[in-house]
Structures are given as C-alpha cells and as structure tokens.
Design an enzyme around this catalytic site. Structure first.
Site, short mmCIF file in Angstrom:
data_model
loop_
_atom_site.label_atom_id
_atom_site.label_comp_id
_atom_site.label_asym_id
_atom_site.label_seq_id
_atom_site.Cartn_x
_atom_site.Cartn_y
_atom_site.Cartn_z
N PRO A 2 0.82 -1.21 0.00
CA PRO A 2 0.00 0.00 0.00
C PRO A 2 0.86 1.26 0.00
CG PRO A 2 -0.78 -1.57 1.64
CD PRO A 2 0.53 -2.08 1.15
N GLU A 3 0.41 2.26 -0.75
CA GLU A 3 1.11 3.53 -0.77
C GLU A 3 0.59 4.42 0.36
OE1 GLU A 3 2.29 5.12 -4.46
OE2 GLU A 3 1.97 3.26 -5.55
N LYS A 52 4.46 5.08 5.09
CA LYS A 52 3.78 3.79 5.02
C LYS A 52 3.66 3.13 6.39
CE LYS A 52 5.34 3.02 0.25
NZ LYS A 52 5.98 2.08 -0.69
N ARG A 129 14.31 8.67 10.37
CA ARG A 129 14.77 7.88 9.22
C ARG A 129 13.98 8.17 7.96
NH1 ARG A 129 14.47 3.58 13.02
NH2 ARG A 129 12.66 2.69 11.93
N ASN A 170 5.20 2.64 -6.17
CA ASN A 170 5.51 2.51 -7.58
C ASN A 170 4.53 3.27 -8.49
OD1 ASN A 170 7.32 1.59 -9.43
ND2 ASN A 170 6.67 -0.55 -9.38
N ARG A 262 12.54 -2.91 -8.60
CA ARG A 262 11.12 -2.61 -8.83
C ARG A 262 10.90 -2.27 -10.29
NH1 ARG A 262 8.27 -1.20 -4.24
NH2 ARG A 262 6.46 -1.49 -5.62
#
Length: 272
Positions: A2-3, A52, A129, A170, A262
C-alpha cells in the site's frame, strides 16, 4: 505494498471508529500476545500515519495526559491488511496478528511486516529515518529537495527511497514523473530544483485525492481517453502497468525496466 494515501486513510478510519473508546486488544495468532496485553483495555487515543507506517496511540482508562501512554507500530508490507466487521467479532479466521474490538466495530490485522509496541523514542527514531511525508500537515519538502539536488542516483530511484520522501510507491513514482515529463533515469542532481518542487506539489495534491476518494487518480481530465485501466477496479494511469501500450499523449510505446528491484514504467518520448 500500500502507498502512503492508503495508510493515512486507514488511520483516519481507525480514529473515527475507535477514537476515545476503550478497546479490547488481543493477538489470536499469539505472535503479538505480550504487546496486545499491554494495551488491552486502554482507550484508543488516536491513529496517525507517517509515510507507510501506522501508529496507534493508547492511554490508560481515566487519564488524559501522556503518563502511561503506549503505542503500536504497524507496517503492512506486501501482504498485511486490516479487515473490519461489526462488534462483537466472530471467532478469528486465519493468522490474526492483532485484533482490536471497540463497542461497535472490530478489526483484524493479518500478515504485516511489523506489529510491535513503540516507545516515544522509537517513534522519534522512525521519523528521523523518513523523508518528508506529502500528506503530513505542514510537511517541509526541503530535506527531499536537498537530497535529490546532491544525488547522482536516478530520480526514479530517489522517489522510491523512503529516506528521501515518505509514502511514495511505484504507482505515484511512475505517474508524477510522467506528469512532470521527467525521465526516471535522470540523475537527481540534474533535475532543476523548480521541477523537483513541482513534483512535490503534485504529490501533495494527488495523494490528498487518494485519501479522499480511497483510490489513486492521476490522469488529467483532458488526457482521460484511449485504453482503460490496466486491470479491473484499478486506476487509469499514464504509464504504470501499461508497458507495450501507446502513450496516452504521443502514442509512443510505453517502456518498462527494472530499477532497484522494482518495475519502472515511462514514455521515452514524453519524458526527457
């Protein structure tokens, strides 16, 4: 995976159905049993997303301050998902890592990459991070702009790096680069700062639409013609998952390749 808009939408949903209510928390699968026991019976204070990552905040019943508050951190990864049903929930089916049951609604989490107790220090380290999240209120894109401006890595790789910008997957990577007419293989440092800033602004707008509608919407109205979606119940896109098909703008064949593990999609004519 999931984005970011999906996680923000999920956080809003959990805030709406559990916020301010005492909840029962368990781990039918057993892998999170100790953590679930810590927050079981507490009030679900709030839920929020950072890129995310989903963070659930709990406070002891009868308190309003920060004393005794605990957090659960969830990263869905490739296979994680929450399912929701009216309370009381039926007996669990499958490997339920986390079950949350409020007075009216319950939810089960299956297959996450991470489901763990968090401390304030853990949250601070996670945020440190991550790059800026386009969906966080008052997010500052300056660190993203600086990271891209000094990097020799392809811009298409940088946008997928959660340390550069958080929450981008993506689909958004492929589509914002097409909308900006930027070749995904261009070195980050070669992309004008104004163009990178425009990509950030586009991400903010598109991802807010994703939160509001519950699905990705990236094709401009004037371009919404030609082939349909790449799969049933999926968004219409410019290039994502359209390899071998004609570009919606110039009819050049959309290309695909692998970048950092990817699949990458782009139009070699429109994106220069």
């Amino acid at each position: 995976m999931p984005e970011g808009h999906t996680l923000h939408r999920l956080a809003r949903r959990q805030q709406r159905v559990f916020g301010g209510e005492p909840v029962r928390v368990s781990s039918p699968q057993g892998r999170f049993a100790d953590g679930a026991a810590v927050v079981d019976g507490m009030v679900f204070a709030k839920a929020e997303a950072w890129g995310k990552h989903l963070i659930q905040h709990y406070r002891p019943l009868g308190t309003t301050g920060r004393a005794g508050r605990r957090m659960i951190h969830v990263h869905l990864g490739l296979y994680g998902s929450f399912t929701e049903a009216p309370a009381p929930l039926a007996a669990p089916v499958g490997q339920v890592r986390l079950r949350i049951e409020g007075p009216q609604v319950g939810t089960d989490l299956r297959g996450p990459t991470a489901c763990e107790l968090f401390t304030p220090t853990d949250l601070d380290e996670l945020i440190a991070r991550l790059g800026p999240d386009p969906l966080r209120r008052n997010a500052d894109p300056t660190p993203m702009l600086a990271a891209i401006a000094r990097s020799r890595r392809p811009i298409g790789a940088l946008l997928m790096d959660q340390k550069v910008v958080a929450g981008i997957g993506n689909v958004y990577r492929a589509e914002v680069l097409f909308r900006a007419r930027i070749d995904p293989y261009r070195e980050g440092r070669s992309v004008p700062a104004a163009d990178v800033a425009a990509v950030w602004d586009d991400l903010v707008g598109l991802m807010r639409i994703g939160v509001r509608r519950g699905r990705i919407h990236v094709v401009r109205r004037e371009d919404d013609r030609g082939p349909g979606s790449y799969a049933p119940d999926r968004p219409r896109t410019y290039v994502y998952r359209r390899a071998g098909e004609p570009c919606r703008i110039c009819a050049t064949t959309v290309r695909t390749a692998e970048l950092d593990g990817r699949n990458l999609y782009w139009c070699p004519t429109c994106q220069i």
